[in-house]
Design a protein around this motif. Structure first.
Motif, mmCIF file in Angstrom:
data_model
loop_
_atom_site.group_PDB
_atom_site.id
_atom_site.type_symbol
_atom_site.label_atom_id
_atom_site.label_comp_id
_atom_site.label_asym_id
_atom_site.label_seq_id
_atom_site.Cartn_x
_atom_site.Cartn_y
_atom_site.Cartn_z
ATOM 1 N N SER A 12 0.670 -1.167 -0.006
ATOM 2 C CA SER A 12 0.000 0.085 -0.222
ATOM 3 C C SER A 12 1.018 1.045 -0.283
ATOM 4 N N SER A 52 -6.254 3.411 8.600
ATOM 5 C CA SER A 52 -6.233 1.608 8.484
ATOM 6 C C SER A 52 -7.604 1.142 9.297
ATOM 7 N N ALA A 91 -11.097 2.039 9.144
ATOM 8 C CA ALA A 91 -11.301 1.256 8.288
ATOM 9 C C ALA A 91 -11.466 -0.448 8.521
ATOM 10 N N ASP A 140 -8.179 -2.304 8.201
ATOM 11 C CA ASP A 140 -8.015 -2.200 6.502
ATOM 12 C C ASP A 140 -6.911 -1.930 6.084
ATOM 13 N N PHE A 182 -8.074 -0.202 2.498
ATOM 14 C CA PHE A 182 -8.901 0.550 2.676
ATOM 15 C C PHE A 182 -9.071 2.017 1.381
ATOM 16 N N TRP A 183 -7.908 2.018 1.103
ATOM 17 C CA TRP A 183 -7.876 3.421 -0.263
ATOM 18 C C TRP A 183 -8.525 2.128 -1.467
ATOM 19 N N GLN A 236 -10.501 -0.136 -1.118
ATOM 20 C CA GLN A 236 -12.415 -0.373 -0.964
ATOM 21 C C GLN A 236 -12.564 1.457 -1.661
ATOM 22 N N ASP A 291 -12.331 2.792 -3.910
ATOM 23 C CA ASP A 291 -12.074 3.175 -5.167
ATOM 24 C C ASP A 291 -13.224 2.152 -5.892
ATOM 25 N N VAL A 292 -13.475 0.714 -5.145
ATOM 26 C CA VAL A 292 -14.315 -0.011 -5.815
ATOM 27 C C VAL A 292 -15.982 0.520 -5.351
ATOM 28 N N ASP A 293 -16.254 0.868 -4.062
ATOM 29 C CA ASP A 293 -17.285 1.951 -3.414
ATOM 30 C C ASP A 293 -17.923 2.240 -4.804
ATOM 31 N N GLU A 328 -18.663 0.869 -7.696
ATOM 32 C CA GLU A 328 -20.294 -0.008 -7.929
ATOM 33 C C GLU A 328 -21.677 1.564 -7.860
#
Length: 321
Positions: free
Chosen positions: A49, A263, A266, A278, A281-282, A284, A286-288, A291
């Motif tokens: 990370s 971290s 999250a 986590d 966290f960064w 996640q 991007d994924v959110d 979506e």
């Protein structure tokens, strides 16, 4: 004894060809943690990370879950040496991180390896060992004190753990400060000490980078109403990667503490024990966002069918509260 590991920390310790294409390599010595809370799992995620490449040397294995450590099985020191030497002969290393390595014999062999790379910063993390047998703790910490600390550039540890280890006979009316602990570490050859979890009033804790002469950096955080597993490995691994990437020590400390804070914020609860940081966290986030974009797309729009597949690592030095 003169400390062979007191390099200038304001530039890359080791230049590697084609810097833009090749991340800096960080060698980490640590135990495997099957729960994923700490150990090599924490190191790998944190180093990646922070934009570096992890060279992970397995020194043993915990028997543990997210609540507690039940046992540990150390590797033979020859297995540790062979892992490290084969990787070091192939790849340049820009920082070394030492976590819990399980035995005085492993401490000795790692210290010998580190002495061959005296221009490379070594970040040593001393965890809470209260789960272990008292005689094992004493022999391990004695070896670490005598063999590893003279090789160490930055010592990282929780205030209470470092206090019990380095100042066992402390009799002052006040608790030892970060500078008091740094003085004890300096007497053993350590130029810089990062002391975490120093209790402050009003549910805050302080984290202080110190030498015997001065506080170089400090940052306080509000205490989380939760118990985490793996925070120390997360912080020390991130710090190692940031130093490898050329940050000066104060900047690397600031960024590593911010990384840890995010971290923990999250953190998630994968089992019945403690919360796990986590370290991605960064990703996640991007994924959110991806979506959300897919949900908003019209039927038939390609965006509704394909999620974002490329995840950009946050640039070094840009992570903020």
């Amino acid at each position: 004894m003169a400390n062979p590991k007191n390099p200038q920390l304001d530039s890359r310790q080791l230049q590697i060809e084609d810097t833009d294409a090749s991340p800096a390599c960080v060698m980490t010595f640590n135990a495997n943690d099957p729960s994923g809370a700490g150990g090599l799992t924490a190191d790998l995620a944190s180093i990646t990370s922070a934009g570096a490449h992890a060279l992970a040397v397995v020194t043993g294995a915990y028997v543990r879950d997210t609540a507690e450590i039940f046992d540990h099985f150390p590797f033979d020191e020859e297995a540790v040496t062979d892992q490290a030497r084969s990787a070091l002969e192939d790849m340049p290393v820009a920082a070394i991180k030492v976590g819990f390595v399980g035995s005085p014999e492993n401490i000795s062999t790692i210290a010998e390896i580190a002495s061959d790379y005296a221009d490379v910063p070594l970040i040593a993390y001393m965890p809470n060992l209260s789960w272990w047998d008292e005689s094992e703790i004493d022999s391990y910490q004695d070896a670490f004190r005598e063999l590893m600390l003279p090789q160490t550039t930055v010592l990282v540890g929780n205030h209470s753990s470092l206090w019990r280890w380095l100042l066992p006979d402390w009799s002052g009316e006040r608790n030892p400060s970060a500078r008091d602990i740094a003085k004890a570490a300096s007497d053993l050859g350590v130029p810089y000490t990062l002391v975490t979890g120093i209790p402050l009033p009003d549910q805050f804790i302080d984290n202080v980078l110190a030498t015997p002469q001065a506080v170089l950096y400090s940052e306080k955080f509000e205490r989380f109403e939760a118990i985490f597993a793996g925070a120390g490995d997360t912080l020390s691994a991130a710090l190692s990667a940031l130093l490898a990437n050329g940050h000066d020590l104060q900047a690397a400390t600031s960024e590593a503490l911010t990384f840890l804070d995010h971290s923990l914020d999250a953190g998630f609860h994968p089992g019945m024990g403690n919360i796990v940081p986590d370290r991605l966290f960064w990703a996640q986030a991007d994924v959110d966002e991806s979506e959300d974009e897919a949900a908003d797309a019209e039927p038939g729009d390609d965006a509704a069918l394909v999620l974002k597949t490329e995840i950009d690592l946050p640039p070094n030095g840009t992570t903020k509260h």
